[in-house]
Design a protein around this motif. Sequence first.
Motif, PDB file in Angstrom:
ATOM      1  N   SER A 135      -9.796 119.876  70.349  1.00  0.00           N
ATOM      2  CA  SER A 135     -10.884 119.406  70.070  1.00  0.00           C
ATOM      3  C   SER A 135     -11.629 118.680  71.067  1.00  0.00           C
ATOM      4  N   GLN A 190     -17.885 122.016  75.979  1.00  0.00           N
ATOM      5  CA  GLN A 190     -19.430 122.045  75.407  1.00  0.00           C
ATOM      6  C   GLN A 190     -20.358 121.255  76.189  1.00  0.00           C
ATOM      7  N   GLU A 192     -27.424 126.699  71.869  1.00  0.00           N
ATOM      8  CA  GLU A 192     -26.681 127.215  70.863  1.00  0.00           C
ATOM      9  C   GLU A 192     -27.191 128.662  70.373  1.00  0.00           C
ATOM     10  N   SER A 194     -22.989 129.508  62.140  1.00  0.00           N
ATOM     11  CA  SER A 194     -22.125 128.227  62.784  1.00  0.00           C
ATOM     12  C   SER A 194     -22.925 127.533  63.825  1.00  0.00           C
ATOM     13  N   HIS A 195     -23.379 128.435  64.792  1.00  0.00           N
ATOM     14  CA  HIS A 195     -24.135 127.963  65.804  1.00  0.00           C
ATOM     15  C   HIS A 195     -25.366 126.918  65.513  1.00  0.00           C
ATOM     16  N   THR A 215     -25.523 125.008  62.697  1.00  0.00           N
ATOM     17  CA  THR A 215     -24.844 124.183  62.222  1.00  0.00           C
ATOM     18  C   THR A 215     -24.675 123.031  63.504  1.00  0.00           C
ATOM     19  N   SER A 216     -23.969 123.644  64.419  1.00  0.00           N
ATOM     20  CA  SER A 216     -23.496 123.245  65.633  1.00  0.00           C
ATOM     21  C   SER A 216     -24.601 122.425  66.376  1.00  0.00           C
ATOM     22  N   SER A 217     -25.820 123.057  66.385  1.00  0.00           N
ATOM     23  CA  SER A 217     -27.176 122.471  66.951  1.00  0.00           C
ATOM     24  C   SER A 217     -27.483 121.513  66.363  1.00  0.00           C
ATOM     25  N   GLN A 219     -24.796 118.648  67.023  1.00  0.00           N
ATOM     26  CA  GLN A 219     -25.124 118.064  68.144  1.00  0.00           C
ATOM     27  C   GLN A 219     -26.181 117.260  68.636  1.00  0.00           C
TER      28      GLN A 219
END
Length: 371
Positions: free
Chosen positions: A117, A124, A329, A342-343, A345-347, A350
């Motif tokens: 992680s 990242q 993303e 998934s990207h 959600t990641s954006s 973050q």
Amino acid sequence: MPDEWVTKESGHMSLQGEWTLAHYSDLKGALDRQGNISSADSISLNGLKRLDTAGAALIVELIGVDKAKQVAEWASELPKEQQALLVRIAEAMDTPLDIQHQTPHRITDALASIGQSMAGVWSQQRQLLAFVGLVLATLLPLLLRPHRWRFTATVAHIQQSGLNAVPIVALLTFMVGAVVAFLGATVLADFGATVYTIDLVAFSFLREFGVLLAAILLAGRTASAFTAQLGAMKSNEEIDALQAQGLDPIELLVLPRVIAMLISLPLLAFVGMISGLVGGAMVSTLSLDISLTQFMTTLQKDVSVTHFLVGLSKAPVFAFVIAVIGCLEGFKVSGSAQSVGSHTTSSVVQSIFMVILIDALAALFFMEMGW
């Protein structure tokens, strides 16, 4: 009657015909009827017409892995492609399948997961820093060339990310302002200082809540939209088409979104500040017996414009970070619908994390500076 694919005479076995998947069951039956190859002194592959992976696997099972690897020595008349296929199948069948599985250990697995992680977060952040540099390197020279500014795209994104977000920002900050005023009055009433609820609402919304709530809403609303839009373009190879035409995706796709956010978020932060103060004024008037005139007078007397400027100064930084993360993303999308989700959600995650982190660092900085 001899089989069509296998003949065995006087210790010599000959394979002929098409050894392909379409004839697999017939080939398997013919080999079972002929028995073991150990009774044959030699084998010939001259009669093979076609050979695919299924047929090659049967031949390797018949002659053995070691002999299949040496097919070039005893069957040189066989085409090179078929020789290579037999060797490849033999090498694959020679690979041991008994893989040793390590006994799981909770502590080591947890440490490994934490390490992975942290390595992912570090990678990242490096990508984000590199993308920020790329955006700035594209933006700064473009400021001196107004004929290349994309006004239409920028105005469209201002409408989508700014104007369309005014109702939700105003409603949310209004309700939060009312809640802050009510909770503050509940605590301050014990000390006979209910009137300081006005200062509490003013300080909290001018310095923090107005810009922070607007930024969090845009992080969830606009950053996800940017990622989904660019991700769909990436999966449809539209970005590759732009690059093939000699166009810069950063200039065409990223800069209009970044500029639109730099314009929209300060305006939305101002709307959030005003709505929060209105919510606090409503609660003060209806529940605390503080008139609107007293509210405005106290606000003008006790709250300086410095608090408003401190809160508004954070808006461009939040806007730039949210827009850059959303676009980055989007460019990371690999092409599948799952990757887009998934990207996206990641954006959002973050963006919200970075907004809160920067806000905390800014609060410490302004506190040390005495602003």
